[in-house]
Design a protein around this motif. Structure first.
Motif, PDB file in Angstrom:
ATOM      1  N   GLY A  40       4.155  23.565  43.860  1.00 25.42           N
ATOM      2  CA  GLY A  40       5.189  22.945  44.672  1.00 25.42           C
ATOM      3  C   GLY A  40       6.375  23.866  44.895  1.00 25.42           C
ATOM      4  N   ALA A  41       7.278  23.454  45.804  1.00 22.33           N
ATOM      5  CA  ALA A  41       8.473  24.250  46.109  1.00 22.33           C
ATOM      6  C   ALA A  41       9.379  23.461  47.040  1.00 22.33           C
ATOM      7  CB  ALA A  41       8.097  25.579  46.769  1.00 22.33           C
ATOM      8  N   GLN A  42      10.674  23.788  46.992  1.00 18.78           N
ATOM      9  CA  GLN A  42      11.594  23.360  48.039  1.00 18.78           C
ATOM     10  C   GLN A  42      11.839  24.554  48.934  1.00 18.78           C
ATOM     11  OE1 GLN A  42      15.365  21.595  46.929  1.00 18.78           O
ATOM     12  NE2 GLN A  42      16.004  21.348  49.066  1.00 18.78           N
ATOM     13  N   VAL A  43      11.584  24.367  50.217  1.00 20.47           N
ATOM     14  CA  VAL A  43      11.777  25.427  51.212  1.00 20.47           C
ATOM     15  C   VAL A  43      13.027  25.094  52.017  1.00 20.47           C
ATOM     16  CG1 VAL A  43      10.773  26.654  53.175  1.00 20.47           C
ATOM     17  CG2 VAL A  43       9.287  25.786  51.336  1.00 20.47           C
ATOM     18  N   VAL A  44      13.932  26.059  52.137  1.00 22.35           N
ATOM     19  CA  VAL A  44      15.150  25.899  52.932  1.00 22.35           C
ATOM     20  C   VAL A  44      15.127  26.924  54.049  1.00 22.35           C
ATOM     21  CG1 VAL A  44      17.667  25.993  52.947  1.00 22.35           C
ATOM     22  CG2 VAL A  44      16.476  25.054  50.963  1.00 22.35           C
ATOM     23  N   THR A  45      15.236  26.465  55.286  1.00 20.41           N
ATOM     24  CA  THR A  45      15.314  27.373  56.427  1.00 20.41           C
ATOM     25  C   THR A  45      16.802  27.592  56.705  1.00 20.41           C
ATOM     26  OG1 THR A  45      15.151  25.537  57.995  1.00 20.41           O
ATOM     27  CG2 THR A  45      13.107  26.587  57.328  1.00 20.41           C
ATOM     28  N   CYS A  46      17.293  28.735  56.302  1.00 25.96           N
ATOM     29  CA  CYS A  46      18.729  28.967  56.166  1.00 25.96           C
ATOM     30  C   CYS A  46      19.347  29.593  57.420  1.00 25.96           C
ATOM     31  CB  CYS A  46      18.973  29.876  54.962  1.00 25.96           C
ATOM     32  SG  CYS A  46      20.695  30.001  54.468  1.00 25.96           S
ATOM     33  N   ASN A  47      20.487  29.033  57.837  1.00 29.26           N
ATOM     34  CA  ASN A  47      21.246  29.590  58.953  1.00 29.26           C
ATOM     35  C   ASN A  47      22.703  29.791  58.534  1.00 29.26           C
ATOM     36  OD1 ASN A  47      22.614  27.076  59.151  1.00 29.26           O
ATOM     37  ND2 ASN A  47      21.070  26.276  60.546  1.00 29.26           N
ATOM     38  N   PRO A  48      23.531  30.403  59.365  1.00 26.57           N
ATOM     39  CA  PRO A  48      24.921  30.662  58.970  1.00 26.57           C
ATOM     40  C   PRO A  48      25.715  29.405  58.628  1.00 26.57           C
ATOM     41  CG  PRO A  48      24.345  32.061  60.822  1.00 26.57           C
ATOM     42  CD  PRO A  48      23.197  31.113  60.626  1.00 26.57           C
ATOM     43  N   LEU A 184       7.201  14.230  43.386  1.00 30.10           N
ATOM     44  CA  LEU A 184       5.990  14.949  43.802  1.00 30.10           C
ATOM     45  C   LEU A 184       6.192  16.433  43.504  1.00 30.10           C
ATOM     46  CD1 LEU A 184       5.516  13.189  47.264  1.00 30.10           C
ATOM     47  CD2 LEU A 184       4.019  12.888  45.269  1.00 30.10           C
ATOM     48  N   PRO A 185       6.161  16.808  42.235  1.00 28.79           N
ATOM     49  CA  PRO A 185       6.502  18.192  41.874  1.00 28.79           C
ATOM     50  C   PRO A 185       5.517  19.232  42.381  1.00 28.79           C
ATOM     51  CG  PRO A 185       5.660  16.991  39.972  1.00 28.79           C
ATOM     52  CD  PRO A 185       5.848  15.984  41.066  1.00 28.79           C
ATOM     53  N   GLN A 186       4.323  18.797  42.806  1.00 32.71           N
ATOM     54  CA  GLN A 186       3.324  19.756  43.285  1.00 32.71           C
ATOM     55  C   GLN A 186       3.331  19.894  44.804  1.00 32.71           C
ATOM     56  OE1 GLN A 186      -0.258  18.163  41.585  1.00 32.71           O
ATOM     57  NE2 GLN A 186       0.263  18.809  39.502  1.00 32.71           N
ATOM     58  N   ALA A 187       4.247  19.178  45.473  1.00 32.05           N
ATOM     59  CA  ALA A 187       4.306  19.211  46.936  1.00 32.05           C
ATOM     60  C   ALA A 187       5.279  20.282  47.424  1.00 32.05           C
ATOM     61  CB  ALA A 187       4.736  17.848  47.475  1.00 32.05           C
ATOM     62  N   ILE A 188       5.111  20.661  48.682  1.00 33.04           N
ATOM     63  CA  ILE A 188       6.063  21.523  49.375  1.00 33.04           C
ATOM     64  C   ILE A 188       7.001  20.619  50.164  1.00 33.04           C
ATOM     65  CG2 ILE A 188       6.358  23.378  51.059  1.00 33.04           C
ATOM     66  CD1 ILE A 188       4.882  24.247  48.498  1.00 33.04           C
ATOM     67  N   TRP A 189       8.283  20.674  49.864  1.00 31.05           N
ATOM     68  CA  TRP A 189       9.311  19.878  50.532  1.00 31.05           C
ATOM     69  C   TRP A 189      10.141  20.800  51.412  1.00 31.05           C
ATOM     70  CZ3 TRP A 189      10.652  14.615  48.846  1.00 31.05           C
ATOM     71  CH2 TRP A 189       9.870  14.150  47.779  1.00 31.05           C
ATOM     72  N   MET A 190      10.336  20.418  52.668  1.00 35.01           N
ATOM     73  CA  MET A 190      11.134  21.260  53.565  1.00 35.01           C
ATOM     74  C   MET A 190      11.951  20.398  54.517  1.00 35.01           C
ATOM     75  SD  MET A 190      10.024  24.539  55.926  1.00 35.01           S
ATOM     76  CE  MET A 190       8.839  23.705  56.975  1.00 35.01           C
TER      77      MET A 190
END
Length: 251
Positions: A40-48, A184-190
């Motif tokens: 799993g992971a938390q994905v952040v699509t980062c902008n200014p 849901l620790p095994q999921a990808i959250w974005m």
């Protein structure tokens, strides 16, 4: 392909660059490996705007610090990295989300869509069902009361998706993910921002020329003029980067 991550800081926010090439495909490969390893992971699509939000909001800064993957979405972020001598591609969050949905249809992963108005959420689900009839997909709108949120979370946990796309707007979506991702620790959250509106056919992405010339933010401002106050973060971000010694290239 084995993908590793290198960390580079912009104004105290760490960006993760997928090696050997920081591209959309590299990030998708890294995420697929996380799913296969049930990490799993938390994905952040980062902008200014998000980097500037982190300067004044310690809770949001902590979310960015804890996220396993923070990718360069936004021309300003790419520009700031290039000032450090790091040439990367911009990776729009909506394009990464779409690539992973296509992969989910191939791999048999389940997808959850949380956010948007009720009719938008339903239309986004219908869109992806039409694209991939075999895709297992569930959704819940973003206008939930505390009681509805409890039901949402129970149903989400029962559904056991590998991908959880959250469209509540930033920073709310990132904070919400950080709060509940342990379910849901095994999921990808974005967080996917306004992507649901585009998938539902309510709004259009900028034409390719605008995107290729790093002007997607301007096209979005044209569509949503109320965003002008948020756009004030862009010149403040540029000013901070220009005066930050750590943001300069030292050959």
């Amino acid at each position: 392909m084995v993908v590793s991550l290198a960390s580079h800081s912009i104004l105290g926010v760490n960006l993760h660059l997928a090696l050997p090439e920081a591209s959309l495909q590299s990030y998708a490969t890294w995420i697929e490996a996380r799913i296969q390893e049930r990490q799993g992971a938390q994905v952040v699509t980062c902008n200014p705007e998000m980097i500037m939000q982190a300067q004044r909001d310690p809770a949001f800064a902590q979310v960015l610090q804890r996220a396993e993957l923070v990718i360069p979405d936004g021309a300003g972020v790419v520009w700031a990295l290039r000032r450090q001598g790091i040439r990367v591609q911009r990776v729009p969050g909506i394009e990464l989300a779409e690539a992973l949905i296509a992969l989910a249809a191939e791999r048999g992963w389940r997808l959850a869509l949380v956010g948007g108005r009720p009719e938008v959420n339903r239309a986004a689900i219908q869109h992806w069902h039409a694209c991939f009839p075999s895709l297992s997909i569930w959704g819940y709108h973003g206008y939930f009361s505390p009681a509805e949120e409890e039901n949402l979370l129970h149903t989400l946990q029962d559904f056991q998706p590998q991908l959880v796309w959250v469209g509540l707007g930033s920073p709310r979506q990132e904070l919400w993910i950080q709060r509940w991702r342990s379910l849901l620790p095994q999921a990808i959250w974005m967080g996917v921002g306004g992507s649901f509106d585009i998938w539902a056919g309510q709004k259009r992405r900028a034409p390719r020329w605008w995107r290729d010339h790093h002007l997607e933010w301007l096209y979005r401002l044209y569509q949503e003029p109320w965003r002008w106050r948020r756009m004030l973060a862009l010149p403040r971000f540029a000013w901070r980067v220009l005066w930050d010694p750590a943001s300069r290239w030292h050959p």
